[in-house]
Design a protein around this motif. Structure first.
Motif, PDB file in Angstrom:
ATOM      1  N   PHE A 197      22.505  52.657  53.474  1.00 43.27           N
ATOM      2  CA  PHE A 197      20.705  53.613  53.264  1.00 43.27           C
ATOM      3  C   PHE A 197      21.147  54.700  52.868  1.00 43.27           C
ATOM      4  N   ASN A 198      21.873  55.154  51.711  1.00 43.62           N
ATOM      5  CA  ASN A 198      21.789  56.171  50.785  1.00 43.62           C
ATOM      6  C   ASN A 198      21.456  57.591  51.410  1.00 43.62           C
ATOM      7  N   HIS A 199      22.411  57.212  52.242  1.00 44.38           N
ATOM      8  CA  HIS A 199      21.798  58.860  52.832  1.00 44.38           C
ATOM      9  C   HIS A 199      23.271  59.548  53.970  1.00 44.38           C
ATOM     10  N   ILE A 200      23.102  60.471  53.730  1.00 43.26           N
ATOM     11  CA  ILE A 200      24.654  61.430  54.133  1.00 43.26           C
ATOM     12  C   ILE A 200      24.880  61.305  55.336  1.00 43.26           C
ATOM     13  N   SER A 201      23.447  60.704  56.671  1.00 44.09           N
ATOM     14  CA  SER A 201      24.445  61.249  57.956  1.00 44.09           C
ATOM     15  C   SER A 201      24.495  59.856  57.921  1.00 44.09           C
ATOM     16  N   GLU A 202      24.918  59.101  56.381  1.00 39.71           N
ATOM     17  CA  GLU A 202      25.674  57.542  57.140  1.00 39.71           C
ATOM     18  C   GLU A 202      26.540  57.397  56.286  1.00 39.71           C
ATOM     19  N   ALA A 203      27.493  58.613  55.725  1.00 43.38           N
ATOM     20  CA  ALA A 203      28.582  58.648  55.467  1.00 43.38           C
ATOM     21  C   ALA A 203      29.114  58.934  55.485  1.00 43.38           C
ATOM     22  N   VAL A 242      44.290  63.738  49.157  1.00 40.08           N
ATOM     23  CA  VAL A 242      43.765  63.365  49.878  1.00 40.08           C
ATOM     24  C   VAL A 242      43.809  62.084  49.744  1.00 40.08           C
ATOM     25  N   VAL A 243      43.969  61.137  50.924  1.00 39.97           N
ATOM     26  CA  VAL A 243      43.044  59.449  50.695  1.00 39.97           C
ATOM     27  C   VAL A 243      42.908  59.227  51.462  1.00 39.97           C
ATOM     28  N   ILE A 244      41.445  58.580  51.909  1.00 39.77           N
ATOM     29  CA  ILE A 244      41.113  58.090  52.548  1.00 39.77           C
ATOM     30  C   ILE A 244      40.197  57.241  52.639  1.00 39.77           C
ATOM     31  N   ARG A 245      40.337  56.060  53.759  1.00 39.27           N
ATOM     32  CA  ARG A 245      39.514  54.729  53.771  1.00 39.27           C
ATOM     33  C   ARG A 245      38.698  54.761  55.324  1.00 39.27           C
ATOM     34  N   TYR A 246      37.497  54.153  54.743  1.00 28.48           N
ATOM     35  CA  TYR A 246      37.186  54.726  55.759  1.00 28.48           C
ATOM     36  C   TYR A 246      35.349  53.288  55.203  1.00 28.48           C
ATOM     37  N   ARG A 247      34.592  52.807  56.422  1.00 26.94           N
ATOM     38  CA  ARG A 247      34.090  52.069  56.510  1.00 26.94           C
ATOM     39  C   ARG A 247      32.705  52.283  55.620  1.00 26.94           C
ATOM     40  N   ALA A 248      32.227  51.734  54.815  1.00 26.54           N
ATOM     41  CA  ALA A 248      30.484  52.951  54.037  1.00 26.54           C
ATOM     42  C   ALA A 248      29.612  51.839  53.261  1.00 26.54           C
ATOM     43  N   ALA A 249      29.623  50.763  55.044  1.00 24.53           N
ATOM     44  CA  ALA A 249      28.493  49.391  54.678  1.00 24.53           C
ATOM     45  C   ALA A 249      27.226  50.394  54.398  1.00 24.53           C
ATOM     46  N   ARG A 250      27.132  50.641  55.491  1.00 28.51           N
ATOM     47  CA  ARG A 250      26.008  51.943  56.357  1.00 28.51           C
ATOM     48  C   ARG A 250      25.529  53.075  54.898  1.00 28.51           C
ATOM     49  N   ALA A 251      26.482  53.616  54.645  1.00 32.61           N
ATOM     50  CA  ALA A 251      26.447  54.582  53.389  1.00 32.61           C
ATOM     51  C   ALA A 251      25.267  54.331  52.270  1.00 32.61           C
ATOM     52  N   VAL A 252      26.325  53.070  51.574  1.00 32.66           N
ATOM     53  CA  VAL A 252      25.558  52.268  50.540  1.00 32.66           C
ATOM     54  C   VAL A 252      24.793  52.052  50.654  1.00 32.66           C
ATOM     55  N   ASP A 260      33.649  46.633  51.842  1.00 38.77           N
ATOM     56  CA  ASP A 260      32.233  47.924  52.455  1.00 38.77           C
ATOM     57  C   ASP A 260      33.217  48.458  52.315  1.00 38.77           C
ATOM     58  N   LEU A 261      35.301  48.451  52.107  1.00 34.93           N
ATOM     59  CA  LEU A 261      35.883  49.599  52.594  1.00 34.93           C
ATOM     60  C   LEU A 261      36.621  50.559  51.407  1.00 34.93           C
ATOM     61  N   ALA A 262      36.005  51.511  51.658  1.00 31.28           N
ATOM     62  CA  ALA A 262      36.122  52.877  50.626  1.00 31.28           C
ATOM     63  C   ALA A 262      36.848  54.228  50.465  1.00 31.28           C
TER      64      ALA A 262
END
Length: 134
Positions: free
Chosen positions: A58-64, A46-56, A14-16
């Motif tokens: 719920f498929n909604h920008i508010s979670e990304a 820029v390279v950014i790493r973040y946990r994307a499990a909730r974005a994946v 889940d690390l994006a």
């Protein structure tokens, strides 16, 4: 933060990774009189790493992590700023990225094209991680 090939034991599913590539801006950067008086090109990566499990899930920008919001902040800061040193500008850009709590790690590289004779550019790279602040 060099990006090495990842093996299965290192995968965190889940690390994006977000990459903002070749953001070309104009700003005041340098210490010579002509640099102080005239805008110059800079190229930001820029390279950014973040946990994307909730974005994946719920498929909604508010979670990304909204990279558009971050990019707009970077553009405004760099184009409205004045910087003597590339190191300072790189740190300030990195700080803008790290303000976003979802960011776990970030790396910023800023190139100053044609800063040296016979060279395409000079760049500075700085990295930060959330763990360093805890």
């Amino acid at each position: 933060m060099p990006m090495h090939a990842l093996h299965d034991e290192h995968l965190d599913h889940d690390l994006a990774t977000i990459r903002i590539k070749n953001l070309r801006l104009r700003t005041y950067i340098g210490i010579n009189e002509d640099e102080i008086q005239n805008r110059q090109d800079v190229v930001i990566n820029v390279v950014i790493r973040y946990r994307a499990a909730r974005a994946v899930q719920f498929n909604h920008i508010s979670e990304a992590l909204n990279y558009r919001t971050i990019t707009k902040q970077l553009i405004r800061h760099v184009e409205e700023g004045r910087f003597a040193l590339l190191e300072r500008m790189t740190r300030e850009v990195l700080d803008i990225v790290m303000v976003h709590e979802q960011v776990l790690t970030a790396q910023v590289e800023i190139d100053k094209p044609h800063a040296l004779r016979f060279s395409d550019s000079v760049s500075i790279t700085l990295s930060d991680s959330r763990e360093a602040h805890d």
